[in-house]
Scaffold this motif. Structure first.
Motif, mmCIF file in Angstrom:
data_model
loop_
_atom_site.group_PDB
_atom_site.id
_atom_site.type_symbol
_atom_site.label_atom_id
_atom_site.label_comp_id
_atom_site.label_asym_id
_atom_site.label_seq_id
_atom_site.Cartn_x
_atom_site.Cartn_y
_atom_site.Cartn_z
ATOM 1 N N PHE A 6 0.756 -1.071 0.019
ATOM 2 C CA PHE A 6 0.240 -0.017 -0.012
ATOM 3 C C PHE A 6 0.972 1.160 0.070
ATOM 4 O O PHE A 6 0.538 2.299 -0.589
ATOM 5 C CB PHE A 6 -0.971 0.036 1.052
ATOM 6 C CG PHE A 6 -2.160 -0.961 0.948
ATOM 7 C CD1 PHE A 6 -2.380 -1.637 -0.312
ATOM 8 C CD2 PHE A 6 -3.250 -1.100 2.033
ATOM 9 C CE1 PHE A 6 -3.401 -2.515 -0.495
ATOM 10 C CE2 PHE A 6 -4.370 -2.005 1.707
ATOM 11 C CZ PHE A 6 -4.344 -2.596 0.448
ATOM 12 N N ARG A 29 -9.689 2.041 -5.198
ATOM 13 C CA ARG A 29 -10.750 0.811 -5.524
ATOM 14 C C ARG A 29 -10.248 -0.600 -5.015
ATOM 15 O O ARG A 29 -8.892 -0.747 -5.340
ATOM 16 C CB ARG A 29 -11.213 0.605 -6.842
ATOM 17 C CG ARG A 29 -12.018 1.855 -7.017
ATOM 18 C CD ARG A 29 -13.203 1.738 -8.180
ATOM 19 N NE ARG A 29 -13.748 3.082 -8.650
ATOM 20 C CZ ARG A 29 -14.465 3.671 -7.966
ATOM 21 N NH1 ARG A 29 -15.352 3.265 -7.127
ATOM 22 N NH2 ARG A 29 -15.168 4.915 -8.200
ATOM 23 N N ILE A 31 -9.093 -4.358 -5.150
ATOM 24 C CA ILE A 31 -9.114 -5.275 -6.410
ATOM 25 C C ILE A 31 -9.946 -6.155 -6.354
ATOM 26 O O ILE A 31 -9.908 -6.987 -7.568
ATOM 27 C CB ILE A 31 -7.517 -5.373 -6.544
ATOM 28 C CG1 ILE A 31 -7.088 -5.914 -7.871
ATOM 29 C CG2 ILE A 31 -7.170 -6.929 -5.530
ATOM 30 C CD1 ILE A 31 -5.574 -6.066 -7.847
ATOM 31 N N ASN A 87 -9.750 -3.862 9.420
ATOM 32 C CA ASN A 87 -9.227 -5.079 10.320
ATOM 33 C C ASN A 87 -7.727 -4.872 10.926
ATOM 34 O O ASN A 87 -7.150 -4.304 10.207
ATOM 35 C CB ASN A 87 -9.272 -6.248 9.241
ATOM 36 C CG ASN A 87 -10.407 -6.673 8.672
ATOM 37 O OD1 ASN A 87 -11.569 -6.628 9.351
ATOM 38 N ND2 ASN A 87 -10.649 -6.828 7.505
ATOM 39 N N THR A 95 -4.924 -8.745 5.891
ATOM 40 C CA THR A 95 -4.045 -9.364 4.944
ATOM 41 C C THR A 95 -2.998 -8.432 4.600
ATOM 42 O O THR A 95 -1.775 -8.860 4.051
ATOM 43 C CB THR A 95 -4.753 -9.826 3.858
ATOM 44 O OG1 THR A 95 -5.363 -8.804 3.209
ATOM 45 C CG2 THR A 95 -5.816 -11.008 4.327
ATOM 46 N N VAL A 96 -3.103 -7.220 4.608
ATOM 47 C CA VAL A 96 -2.002 -6.236 4.050
ATOM 48 C C VAL A 96 -1.683 -5.515 5.494
ATOM 49 O O VAL A 96 -2.703 -4.663 5.862
ATOM 50 C CB VAL A 96 -2.545 -5.145 3.058
ATOM 51 C CG1 VAL A 96 -1.513 -4.218 2.716
ATOM 52 C CG2 VAL A 96 -2.937 -6.034 1.808
ATOM 53 N N HIS A 100 -5.886 0.216 6.689
ATOM 54 C CA HIS A 100 -6.785 0.740 5.726
ATOM 55 C C HIS A 100 -8.258 0.714 6.447
ATOM 56 O O HIS A 100 -8.626 -0.171 7.188
ATOM 57 C CB HIS A 100 -6.536 -0.149 4.603
ATOM 58 C CG HIS A 100 -6.361 -1.602 4.874
ATOM 59 N ND1 HIS A 100 -5.295 -2.061 5.222
ATOM 60 C CD2 HIS A 100 -7.409 -2.586 4.611
ATOM 61 C CE1 HIS A 100 -5.582 -3.622 5.333
ATOM 62 N NE2 HIS A 100 -6.973 -3.793 5.037
HETATM 63 P P1 AMP Z 1 -7.577 -6.735 4.782
HETATM 64 O O1 AMP Z 1 -7.897 -8.222 4.441
HETATM 65 O O2 AMP Z 1 -8.693 -6.044 5.748
HETATM 66 O O3 AMP Z 1 -6.214 -6.557 5.063
HETATM 67 O O4 AMP Z 1 -7.838 -5.862 3.438
HETATM 68 C C1 AMP Z 1 -6.790 -5.869 2.473
HETATM 69 C C2 AMP Z 1 -7.694 -5.537 1.070
HETATM 70 O O5 AMP Z 1 -6.615 -5.109 0.007
HETATM 71 C C3 AMP Z 1 -8.539 -6.868 0.334
HETATM 72 O O6 AMP Z 1 -9.768 -6.501 0.227
HETATM 73 C C4 AMP Z 1 -7.754 -6.913 -1.106
HETATM 74 O O7 AMP Z 1 -8.662 -7.393 -2.168
HETATM 75 C C5 AMP Z 1 -7.113 -5.543 -1.348
HETATM 76 N N1 AMP Z 1 -6.021 -5.644 -1.934
HETATM 77 C C6 AMP Z 1 -4.820 -6.254 -2.148
HETATM 78 N N2 AMP Z 1 -4.132 -5.940 -3.100
HETATM 79 C C7 AMP Z 1 -4.465 -4.791 -3.796
HETATM 80 C C8 AMP Z 1 -4.223 -4.106 -4.598
HETATM 81 N N3 AMP Z 1 -3.130 -4.272 -5.439
HETATM 82 N N4 AMP Z 1 -5.273 -2.971 -4.967
HETATM 83 C C9 AMP Z 1 -6.392 -2.825 -4.516
HETATM 84 N N5 AMP Z 1 -6.737 -3.635 -3.469
HETATM 85 C C10 AMP Z 1 -5.885 -4.641 -3.088
#
Ligand code: AMP
Length: 114
Positions: A6, A29, A31, A87, A95-96, A100
């Motif tokens: 990010f 947005r 992905i 989250n 997951t990231v 966010h």
């Molecule tokens: P979380 O599971 O709360 O950490 O959300 C991470 C979000 O990032 C997920 O909804 C993914 O679909 C989104 N995501 C991951 N890689 C990308 C990307 N390159 N561009 C946009 N969204 C992404």
């Protein structure tokens, strides 16, 4: 952080579909959208999660919330409503590892959140 996904999106090194930007935040947005509108709001500087954000300046924390509301306005969700989800950590399935907020709307959502 240099290798953070990010952070790279915020710097424009990885393409994204931008929705909103100001001095402190960037919104783009998701992905893999889970609702018709699914936008992520991030701080431009690297903060891993809400726990790590506890020492941040109030302007940044409030700015995240204002940005979420601005996204809802830009996406036409203020009448119908929207959900903001963020989250932190493993149990919540973050997951990231860059703070966010998911701004979601465009459909009626389920009651269940956990
Ligand atoms: P979380 O599971 O709360 O950490 O959300 C991470 C979000 O990032 C997920 O909804 C993914 O679909 C989104 N995501 C991951 N890689 C990308 C990307 N390159 N561009 C946009 N969204 C992404």
């Amino acid at each position: 952080m240099n290798d953070c996904l990010f952070c790279k999106i915020a710097r424009g090194e990885i393409p994204s579909k931008a929705v909103y930007e100001d001095e402190l935040t960037f919104a783009f947005r998701d992905i893999a959208p889970q609702t018709p509108t699914h936008v992520l709001v991030i701080p431009k500087r690297h903060i891993a999660n809400w726990y790590e954000a506890r020492g941040e300046e109030d302007a940044l924390l409030a700015g995240m919330m204002r940005a979420a509301a601005k996204v809802a306005e830009l996406e036409g969700l203020t009448e119908s409503g929207f959900r903001v989800v963020s989250n932190t950590g493993a149990d919540a399935r973050q997951t990231v590892q860059h703070l966010h907020m998911h701004v979601m709307g465009g459909c009626e959502m389920t009651e269940k959140m956990g």
